[in-house]
Design an enzyme around this catalytic site. Structure first.
Site, mmCIF file in Angstrom:
data_model
loop_
_atom_site.group_PDB
_atom_site.id
_atom_site.type_symbol
_atom_site.label_atom_id
_atom_site.label_comp_id
_atom_site.label_asym_id
_atom_site.label_seq_id
_atom_site.Cartn_x
_atom_site.Cartn_y
_atom_site.Cartn_z
ATOM 1 C CG HIS A 123 -7.275 -9.133 5.070
ATOM 2 N ND1 HIS A 123 -6.275 -8.922 4.154
ATOM 3 C CD2 HIS A 123 -7.075 -8.204 6.047
ATOM 4 C CE1 HIS A 123 -5.503 -7.919 4.546
ATOM 5 N NE2 HIS A 123 -5.956 -7.474 5.704
ATOM 6 C CB CYS A 134 -29.081 -14.047 14.161
ATOM 7 S SG CYS A 134 -28.356 -15.322 13.087
HETATM 8 P P1 OAD Z 1 -0.627 -8.750 -3.268
HETATM 9 O O1 OAD Z 1 -1.253 -9.195 -4.533
HETATM 10 O O2 OAD Z 1 -0.699 -7.312 -2.914
HETATM 11 O O3 OAD Z 1 0.911 -9.138 -3.254
HETATM 12 C C1 OAD Z 1 1.350 -10.420 -3.579
HETATM 13 C C2 OAD Z 1 2.849 -10.441 -3.388
HETATM 14 O O4 OAD Z 1 3.299 -11.760 -3.642
HETATM 15 C C3 OAD Z 1 3.618 -9.517 -4.336
HETATM 16 O O5 OAD Z 1 4.493 -8.716 -3.563
HETATM 17 C C4 OAD Z 1 4.400 -10.463 -5.236
HETATM 18 O O6 OAD Z 1 5.667 -9.948 -5.580
HETATM 19 C C5 OAD Z 1 4.524 -11.682 -4.353
HETATM 20 N N1 OAD Z 1 4.642 -12.984 -5.037
HETATM 21 C C6 OAD Z 1 4.143 -13.348 -6.231
HETATM 22 N N2 OAD Z 1 4.423 -14.644 -6.465
HETATM 23 C C7 OAD Z 1 5.098 -15.112 -5.382
HETATM 24 C C8 OAD Z 1 5.645 -16.363 -5.026
HETATM 25 N N3 OAD Z 1 5.520 -17.430 -5.814
HETATM 26 N N4 OAD Z 1 6.268 -16.467 -3.821
HETATM 27 C C9 OAD Z 1 6.385 -15.390 -3.010
HETATM 28 N N5 OAD Z 1 5.892 -14.188 -3.310
HETATM 29 C C10 OAD Z 1 5.245 -14.038 -4.478
HETATM 30 O O7 OAD Z 1 -1.237 -9.682 -2.110
HETATM 31 P P2 OAD Z 1 -1.263 -9.441 -0.530
HETATM 32 O O8 OAD Z 1 -0.017 -8.820 -0.049
HETATM 33 O O9 OAD Z 1 -1.676 -10.721 0.071
HETATM 34 O O10 OAD Z 1 -7.202 -7.855 1.156
HETATM 35 O O11 OAD Z 1 -2.437 -8.407 -0.411
HETATM 36 C C11 OAD Z 1 -2.859 -7.996 0.854
HETATM 37 C C12 OAD Z 1 -4.336 -7.750 0.854
HETATM 38 O O12 OAD Z 1 -4.671 -6.812 -0.162
HETATM 39 C C13 OAD Z 1 -5.184 -8.984 0.527
HETATM 40 O O13 OAD Z 1 -5.430 -9.782 1.655
HETATM 41 C C14 OAD Z 1 -6.449 -8.369 0.029
HETATM 42 C C15 OAD Z 1 -5.909 -7.212 -0.777
HETATM 43 O O14 OAD Z 1 -6.759 -6.097 -0.793
HETATM 44 C C16 OAD Z 1 -8.441 -8.315 1.406
HETATM 45 O O15 OAD Z 1 -8.935 -9.232 0.779
HETATM 46 C C17 OAD Z 1 -9.150 -7.610 2.513
#
Ligand code: OAD
Length: 259
Positions: A123, A134
């Protein structure tokens, strides 16, 4: 320390190649908010639905300052954060196992700053910019992080730049997708590990499902179930900080790592 289910411990004993996919949950211990869930970037009650709207490609084309404002807030958080335990441990694992494949959805750059070489940032990265004229890519200048600073411009040609991230409604860049395909489908690692992601995107779930179907080890680490849960062989409930050391210690080639 949590204990691995015996079937998973047995599977990890035979693992020689590893692919890891991370999400915002791994940066939580570094002090950064996740996107979804309590305290998430998208769930700030003061902002309502505006955050996602600010971060769409259409908003950027129409009102670039609005998107930049939001991106610079994320960039200030990322710049101020220090890599956490999961970032450091994965960097140590990659030093020991040079073929380890690491793909992150995070735009905070923390895996690279912890020393992970060759991270696939699918991402993008809020601390990088790309020229709309450019095509030159460059780090976001430090002065752009100051509150009230003017929008950055291209250090090569002076043209307008965009944040080097994938905005909502934009297609994924081709190169990381090809690398994901090459690493996970063609090379088929013995272990696919999903760490701290809500796994809302099919391209995040597919590698885990693929590993499962090929009889490889596939593991999800998350405090909560996600759309990837039915696709993995082993779903471990809890934090990545707690489980990752235990998982890596069970892989013979990765024993005794120091973060
Ligand atoms: P999310 O915020 O959707 O999900 C975070 C996940 O981490 C959740 O399922 C939580 O339960 C879990 N979580 C929280 N604390 C944790 C811990 N200490 N250890 C393990 N898991 C934990 O974030 P992403 O899945 O990364 O896109 O989101 C995906 C994409 O959605 C991001 O990259 C972003 C967003 O739109 C862009 O920036 C393009």
């Amino acid at each position: 320390m949590p204990t691995l289910p015996p079937a998973l411990a047995a599977a990890l004993a035979g693992v020689r190649s590893v692919a890891v996919i991370t999400g915002a949950g791994v940066s939580k211990a570094a002090g950064l908010p996740t996107y979804r869930g309590e305290g998430g970037v998208y769930e700030d009650p003061r902002e309502g639905d505006r955050t996602i709207e600010d971060l769409t490609g259409a908003t950027f084309r129409r009102e670039p300052d609005r998107t930049w404002d939001r991106i610079l807030r994320l960039a200030r958080g990322a710049a101020a954060a220090r890599p956490g335990p999961v970032h450091h441990l994965l960097a140590a694992a990659a030093r020991r196992m040079p073929g380890l494949f690491l793909l992150t959805q995070n735009v905070d750059g923390l895996h690279g700053r912890a020393g992970s070489p060759d991270v696939v940032e699918i991402h993008g990265n809020v601390l990088r910019i790309r020229c709309l004229r450019c095509g030159h890519g460059a780090p976001l200048p430090a002065q752009a992080l100051a509150v009230g600073a003017s929008r950055p411009s291209c250090p090569a040609c002076g043209g307008p730049v965009r944040p080097d991230v994938v905005l909502f409604e934009e297609p994924l860049p081709r190169e990381p997708l090809l690398r994901l395909q090459a690493a996970l489908v063609e090379q088929s690692p013995d272990l696919v590990l999903l760490l701290g992601t809500s796994a809302l995107f099919p391209y995040i779930v597919a590698p885990a499902r693929h590993a499962t179907l090929r009889g490889k080890a596939s593991v999800e680490v998350n405090p909560d179930p996600t759309p990837a849960t039915p696709a993995v062989r082993h779903a471990l409930r809890g934090t990545a900080e707690a489980w990752l050391p235990v998982l890596l210690e069970a892989v013979p080639a990765l024993q005794g790592l120091r973060a």
